[in-house]
Design a protein around this motif. Sequence first.
Motif, PDB file in Angstrom:
ATOM      1  N   ASP A 292       0.826  -1.210   0.000  1.00 37.56           N
ATOM      2  CA  ASP A 292       0.000   0.000   0.000  1.00 37.56           C
ATOM      3  C   ASP A 292       0.862   1.263   0.000  1.00 37.56           C
ATOM      4  O   ASP A 292       0.488   2.275  -0.605  1.00 37.56           O
ATOM      5  N   GLN A 293       2.034   1.190   0.659  1.00 35.82           N
ATOM      6  CA  GLN A 293       2.932   2.347   0.677  1.00 35.82           C
ATOM      7  C   GLN A 293       3.554   2.586  -0.704  1.00 35.82           C
ATOM      8  O   GLN A 293       3.807   3.729  -1.083  1.00 35.82           O
ATOM      9  N   LEU A 294       3.781   1.516  -1.434  1.00 33.69           N
ATOM     10  CA  LEU A 294       4.381   1.639  -2.761  1.00 33.69           C
ATOM     11  C   LEU A 294       3.365   1.997  -3.839  1.00 33.69           C
ATOM     12  O   LEU A 294       3.728   2.522  -4.896  1.00 33.69           O
ATOM     13  N   ARG A 295       2.095   1.738  -3.578  1.00 34.28           N
ATOM     14  CA  ARG A 295       1.067   1.839  -4.612  1.00 34.28           C
ATOM     15  C   ARG A 295       0.956   3.235  -5.253  1.00 34.28           C
ATOM     16  O   ARG A 295       0.828   3.342  -6.490  1.00 34.28           O
ATOM     17  N   PRO A 296       1.003   4.342  -4.501  1.00 40.59           N
ATOM     18  CA  PRO A 296       0.838   5.659  -5.137  1.00 40.59           C
ATOM     19  C   PRO A 296       1.916   5.972  -6.186  1.00 40.59           C
ATOM     20  O   PRO A 296       1.614   6.574  -7.224  1.00 40.59           O
ATOM     21  N   LYS A 297       3.183   5.576  -5.923  1.00 40.62           N
ATOM     22  CA  LYS A 297       4.273   5.929  -6.837  1.00 40.62           C
ATOM     23  C   LYS A 297       4.768   4.748  -7.667  1.00 40.62           C
ATOM     24  O   LYS A 297       5.477   4.944  -8.661  1.00 40.62           O
ATOM     25  N   ALA A 298       4.425   3.535  -7.260  1.00 37.37           N
ATOM     26  CA  ALA A 298       4.886   2.351  -7.986  1.00 37.37           C
ATOM     27  C   ALA A 298       3.737   1.345  -8.042  1.00 37.37           C
ATOM     28  O   ALA A 298       3.778   0.302  -7.383  1.00 37.37           O
ATOM     29  N   ALA A 299       2.746   1.662  -8.815  1.00 32.60           N
ATOM     30  CA  ALA A 299       1.540   0.826  -8.882  1.00 32.60           C
ATOM     31  C   ALA A 299       1.850  -0.573  -9.404  1.00 32.60           C
ATOM     32  O   ALA A 299       1.247  -1.551  -8.955  1.00 32.60           O
ATOM     33  N   LYS A 300       2.791  -0.679 -10.348  1.00 34.62           N
ATOM     34  CA  LYS A 300       3.123  -1.991 -10.912  1.00 34.62           C
ATOM     35  C   LYS A 300       3.768  -2.896  -9.868  1.00 34.62           C
ATOM     36  O   LYS A 300       3.454  -4.089  -9.776  1.00 34.62           O
TER      37      LYS A 300
END
Length: 399
Positions: A292-300
């Motif tokens: 979830d922390q990575l999702r905004p900037k690294a959705a893949k």
Amino acid sequence: MTDPTMALRALLEKSSDTELLREMVGFTAQRLMELEAESLTGAPYGKRSDERVNQRNGFRDRIWETRAGTIELRVPKLRHGSYFPAFLEPRRTAEKALTAVIQEAYIQGISTRSVDDLVKAMGMEGISKSQVSRLCCEIDDKINNFLNRPLEGDWPYVWLDATYLKVREAGRIVSVAVTIAIGVNADGRREVLGLAIGASEAETFWTEFLRGLAHRGLRGVKLVISDAHTGLKAAIAKVLHATWQRCRVHMMRNLLAHAGRQGRGVVAAFVGTAFAQDDAASAKAQWRQVADQLRPKAAKLAAMMDEMEEDVLAYMGFPKEHRTKIHSTNPIERLNGEIKRRTDVVGIFPNEAAIRRLVGAILLEQNDEWAVQRGRYMTLETIAGLCDEPIIKLPAVAA
């Protein structure tokens, strides 16, 4: 007995330059055997001594193939017991198999200059088809008995991996998948379970391989550890009905390949926090938090983590003492590394039978080494809860 100094002088006087090396090697080997025989008998040959503990009993002729050529030796025999020089120890099974593979390639007319040089370096001269056939039959029988043996008891953990080797097929050079299975049994010991060779790693190939293992008695499998080979997960569920653990090491490589050069360190540190948890529930909660922390900037990356979660954290549901050994394919990767090291000598195999011969011999040797190791790979106490059948401990025998 002939004075060794005089014998050496005579050798130097009458030997040609081309034969000198071979004669010197033979002379040295003969003297070494004489000295070893003297130490075993307690006295020099033909001399009386109160310290003598054994008697000489003639000689037996032995051909020794060396890099310097063929040398004829006379190996001393003892009246009591036996003597065999260390430098003439019989080849190990894998070395015999390697020799057979090279010889087979040689007599089939497909040898290259490098193979020809290797044959000479190994001291093989005058190769005949009958010699190769006898050697191959001897090795093949032993390897087939090993690879087809019944598998008894429960095998809670199984590792699967494949490596690719080149082989000649219908006039072409093709790559084939060489699949290996190892497991830990209810006694906590490792064994090689099987070997298969196929054109690809499709689901049908894996299914057939696993069914062959099951037919030989493989049962009680709780976790299968492997890389994400095509069709393997479905074959595991269909045949073994076991949980699948995706290799954590390979997973991280795949994940970090999409993280960019600058972000790899940060992503690796974040994901590592999930692996540091004490139980499965905490690991999964931390994994989702990182995603979830990575999702905004690294959705893949986050989507990949969502997809991988169940398979890469499967090992967390097993005993903590086992986790460092079951989270990746490292135990079988080391074995594959040894196989590649030995098979690189051959390069291109003449046929699949030659692959099975050499790789099977390497697996047999590794299995023997694991069998004689003192310590178990996993303790009885930690593995007992994973076995369907209770482990019966035999009472200690009084000294």
